[in-house]
Design a protein around this motif. Structure first.
Motif, PDB file in Angstrom:
ATOM      1  N   PRO A   1       7.900   9.556   5.731  1.00 49.87           N
ATOM      2  CA  PRO A   1       9.070   8.993   6.433  1.00 49.87           C
ATOM      3  C   PRO A   1       8.931   7.500   6.708  1.00 49.87           C
ATOM      4  CG  PRO A   1       7.702  10.216   7.956  1.00 49.87           C
ATOM      5  CD  PRO A   1       7.113  10.439   6.592  1.00 49.87           C
ATOM      6  N   LEU A   2       8.668   6.726   5.646  1.00 50.18           N
ATOM      7  CA  LEU A   2       8.558   5.277   5.715  1.00 50.18           C
ATOM      8  C   LEU A   2       9.334   4.704   4.535  1.00 50.18           C
ATOM      9  CD1 LEU A   2       4.718   5.017   6.435  1.00 50.18           C
ATOM     10  CD2 LEU A   2       6.550   4.557   8.078  1.00 50.18           C
ATOM     11  N   PRO A   3      10.033   3.599   4.721  1.00 51.33           N
ATOM     12  CA  PRO A   3      10.887   3.076   3.649  1.00 51.33           C
ATOM     13  C   PRO A   3      10.097   2.571   2.444  1.00 51.33           C
ATOM     14  CG  PRO A   3      10.763   1.509   5.469  1.00 51.33           C
ATOM     15  CD  PRO A   3      10.104   2.774   5.940  1.00 51.33           C
ATOM     16  N   PHE A   4      10.448   3.037   1.254  1.00 50.35           N
ATOM     17  CA  PHE A   4       9.881   2.566  -0.003  1.00 50.35           C
ATOM     18  C   PHE A   4       8.364   2.743  -0.072  1.00 50.35           C
ATOM     19  CE2 PHE A   4      13.814   0.257   0.829  1.00 50.35           C
ATOM     20  CZ  PHE A   4      14.523   0.506  -0.341  1.00 50.35           C
ATOM     21  N   LEU A   5       7.857   3.778   0.608  1.00 47.99           N
ATOM     22  CA  LEU A   5       6.444   4.134   0.561  1.00 47.99           C
ATOM     23  C   LEU A   5       6.317   5.628   0.317  1.00 47.99           C
ATOM     24  CD1 LEU A   5       5.106   2.087   3.618  1.00 47.99           C
ATOM     25  CD2 LEU A   5       4.712   1.549   1.211  1.00 47.99           C
ATOM     26  N   ARG A   6       5.205   6.036  -0.305  1.00 47.40           N
ATOM     27  CA  ARG A   6       4.960   7.456  -0.542  1.00 47.40           C
ATOM     28  C   ARG A   6       3.467   7.685  -0.658  1.00 47.40           C
ATOM     29  NH1 ARG A   6       7.287   7.718  -6.798  1.00 47.40           N
ATOM     30  NH2 ARG A   6       5.470   6.747  -7.794  1.00 47.40           N
ATOM     31  N   SER A   7       3.047   8.938  -0.563  1.00 46.73           N
ATOM     32  CA  SER A   7       1.627   9.268  -0.691  1.00 46.73           C
ATOM     33  C   SER A   7       1.218   9.218  -2.162  1.00 46.73           C
ATOM     34  CB  SER A   7       1.345  10.649  -0.098  1.00 46.73           C
ATOM     35  OG  SER A   7       2.098  11.633  -0.771  1.00 46.73           O
ATOM     36  N   THR A   8      -0.095   9.198  -2.408  1.00 47.00           N
ATOM     37  CA  THR A   8      -0.577   8.904  -3.757  1.00 47.00           C
ATOM     38  C   THR A   8      -1.540   9.952  -4.326  1.00 47.00           C
ATOM     39  OG1 THR A   8      -2.370   7.579  -2.841  1.00 47.00           O
ATOM     40  CG2 THR A   8      -0.362   6.428  -3.409  1.00 47.00           C
ATOM     41  N   PRO A   9      -1.136  11.194  -4.500  1.00 48.27           N
ATOM     42  CA  PRO A   9      -2.042  12.148  -5.138  1.00 48.27           C
ATOM     43  C   PRO A   9      -2.093  12.010  -6.652  1.00 48.27           C
ATOM     44  CG  PRO A   9       0.021  13.214  -4.611  1.00 48.27           C
ATOM     45  CD  PRO A   9       0.114  11.815  -4.060  1.00 48.27           C
ATOM     46  N   SER A  10      -1.179  11.219  -7.241  1.00 47.65           N
ATOM     47  CA  SER A  10      -1.146  11.081  -8.696  1.00 47.65           C
ATOM     48  C   SER A  10      -1.020   9.620  -9.080  1.00 47.65           C
ATOM     49  CB  SER A  10       0.024  11.879  -9.271  1.00 47.65           C
ATOM     50  OG  SER A  10       1.254  11.390  -8.755  1.00 47.65           O
ATOM     51  N   LEU A  11      -1.169   9.323 -10.368  1.00 52.43           N
ATOM     52  CA  LEU A  11      -1.078   7.946 -10.836  1.00 52.43           C
ATOM     53  C   LEU A  11       0.337   7.407 -10.635  1.00 52.43           C
ATOM     54  CD1 LEU A  11      -3.111   8.175 -14.171  1.00 52.43           C
ATOM     55  CD2 LEU A  11      -3.837   7.140 -11.998  1.00 52.43           C
ATOM     56  N   PRO A  12       0.445   6.165 -10.142  1.00 54.74           N
ATOM     57  CA  PRO A  12       1.786   5.598  -9.926  1.00 54.74           C
ATOM     58  C   PRO A  12       2.410   5.133 -11.232  1.00 54.74           C
ATOM     59  CG  PRO A  12       0.128   3.980  -9.394  1.00 54.74           C
ATOM     60  CD  PRO A  12      -0.621   5.246  -9.757  1.00 54.74           C
ATOM     61  N   GLU A  13       3.709   5.067 -11.262  1.00 60.95           N
ATOM     62  CA  GLU A  13       4.411   4.482 -12.398  1.00 60.95           C
ATOM     63  C   GLU A  13       5.164   3.258 -11.889  1.00 60.95           C
ATOM     64  OE1 GLU A  13       7.355   7.148 -10.383  1.00 60.95           O
ATOM     65  OE2 GLU A  13       5.230   7.303 -10.964  1.00 60.95           O
ATOM     66  N   SER A  14       5.328   2.266 -12.752  1.00 61.11           N
ATOM     67  CA  SER A  14       6.040   1.046 -12.365  1.00 61.11           C
ATOM     68  C   SER A  14       7.449   1.392 -11.861  1.00 61.11           C
ATOM     69  CB  SER A  14       6.130   0.121 -13.582  1.00 61.11           C
ATOM     70  OG  SER A  14       6.770  -1.079 -13.247  1.00 61.11           O
ATOM     71  N   PRO A  15       7.896   0.747 -10.749  1.00 56.73           N
ATOM     72  CA  PRO A  15       7.306  -0.396 -10.030  1.00 56.73           C
ATOM     73  C   PRO A  15       6.407   0.002  -8.859  1.00 56.73           C
ATOM     74  CG  PRO A  15       9.486   0.025  -9.184  1.00 56.73           C
ATOM     75  CD  PRO A  15       9.259   1.064 -10.248  1.00 56.73           C
ATOM     76  N   TRP A  16       5.977   1.257  -8.806  1.00 54.42           N
ATOM     77  CA  TRP A  16       5.133   1.708  -7.709  1.00 54.42           C
ATOM     78  C   TRP A  16       3.680   1.301  -7.947  1.00 54.42           C
ATOM     79  CZ3 TRP A  16       7.040   4.157  -3.357  1.00 54.42           C
ATOM     80  CH2 TRP A  16       8.386   4.536  -3.414  1.00 54.42           C
ATOM     81  N   ALA A  17       2.984   0.918  -6.864  1.00 52.42           N
ATOM     82  CA  ALA A  17       1.576   0.536  -6.958  1.00 52.42           C
ATOM     83  C   ALA A  17       0.848   0.972  -5.694  1.00 52.42           C
ATOM     84  CB  ALA A  17       1.441  -0.979  -7.131  1.00 52.42           C
ATOM     85  N   PRO A  18      -0.412   1.411  -5.809  1.00 56.30           N
ATOM     86  CA  PRO A  18      -1.177   1.744  -4.604  1.00 56.30           C
ATOM     87  C   PRO A  18      -1.358   0.507  -3.725  1.00 56.30           C
ATOM     88  CG  PRO A  18      -2.279   2.537  -6.603  1.00 56.30           C
ATOM     89  CD  PRO A  18      -1.198   1.611  -7.041  1.00 56.30           C
ATOM     90  N   LEU A  19      -1.155   0.663  -2.433  1.00 57.67           N
ATOM     91  CA  LEU A  19      -1.385  -0.472  -1.534  1.00 57.67           C
ATOM     92  C   LEU A  19      -2.827  -0.956  -1.619  1.00 57.67           C
ATOM     93  CD1 LEU A  19       0.655   0.500   1.664  1.00 57.67           C
ATOM     94  CD2 LEU A  19       1.154  -1.317   0.022  1.00 57.67           C
TER      95      LEU A  19
END
Length: 276
Positions: free
Chosen positions: A6-24
């Motif tokens: 429940p945060l804007p434009f953020l999500r948890s990372t159990p899998s590899l991200p795809e563009s434009p998502w990136a691990p913080l």
């Protein structure tokens, strides 16, 4: 598949991200470090002024609610001391605390950009975990004595600065002494100075409530240990500021100059700025 939080434009990372998502954890974050009442808002404003278009991530309180409090409590919690207990429970399972929680998220870089700012981390465990696990993160640490922090909390009128307390008007000092662990944080003379803050118009209940917040934080985080560790990092990664020795304008200037020159590297020493 990554899970929403429940945060804007953020999500948890159990899998590899795809563009434009990136691990913080992979992005060059600038992270404010400090407990409540040390002056992080001033530093945050200076960072925004120094770097045009800078994006500020949801703050510690919001990430705590989404990643720690709600999963453990099943809903929102407003009492500060209860929140400290729940975050301590989270840290027992996740030694990196907030640093580990933040680093577990992916960010949509079209919204947050590639070098956002986060407010903030606290204590040695979080800072050490962040510095060793996420080598691209940089840190601005702010410090102030505990008694000064109580005064600042009394002056800022933040609805979040609340704990349940029942303080007789005639015995402020006694109520302060009854706070568990208070003698490990405040000297007898500091407690006496806090007790007479009623003469400045502060209510006994507010004085005791703010003191309890400071004591609870110190029981969960050690600002001095975090600062000592950050002093071992090069200046390009860590700036330490004493917000009593420096006025707000000097804090802002130091932060702006440091943020504008990310390549400077006085190896082995942090940027400790202390001016009268």
């Amino acid at each position: 598949m990554s899970e929403p939080v429940p945060l804007p434009f953020l999500r948890s990372t159990p899998s590899l991200p795809e563009s434009p998502w990136a691990p913080l954890g992979s992005l060059p974050l600038t992270v404010l470090v400090g407990v409540t009442g040390v002056g992080k808002s001033t530093a945050l404003q200076a960072l925004q002024e120094a770097r045009s278009g800078l994006r500020i991530l949801p703050d510690r309180r919001e990430v705590t609610d989404a990643v720690m409090i709600r999963p453990l409590a099943g809903g929102p919690v407003t009492d500060r001391e209860q929140r400290f207990r729940l975050t301590a429970e989270y840290r027992a399972a996740h030694p990196g605390g907030m640093a580990q929680a933040l680093g577990s998220l992916q960010a949509d870089t079209t919204h947050w950009g590639t070098s956002p700012v986060f407010d903030g981390l606290r204590g040695l465990d979080e800072v050490q975990y962040a510095a060793s696990t996420f080598p691209s993160w940089r840190f601005v640490a702010l410090g102030a004595p505990d008694a000064v922090r109580v005064r600042r909390l009394l002056g800022r009128a933040d609805a979040f600065d609340r704990v349940q307390t029942d303080t007789p008007a005639a015995d402020v000092r006694g109520s302060l002494l009854a706070i568990p662990g208070v003698r490990a944080v405040f000297s007898p003379s500091e407690l006496g100075d806090l007790a007479v803050l009623t003469t400045e118009g502060h209510s006994p209940a507010d004085i005791v409530a703010r003191a309890r917040i400071v004591v609870s934080e110190r029981q969960n985080y050690d600002p001095q240990a975090a600062e000592a560790f950050l002093q071992t990092l090069p200046r390009s990664r860590a700036l330490l500021l004493d917000t009593v020795a420096l006025n707000p304008g000097q804090v802002a200037q130091a932060v702006r100059e440091w943020a504008a020159d990310p390549g400077s590297d006085d190896s082995g020493s942090a940027g400790l700025q202390v001016e009268g």
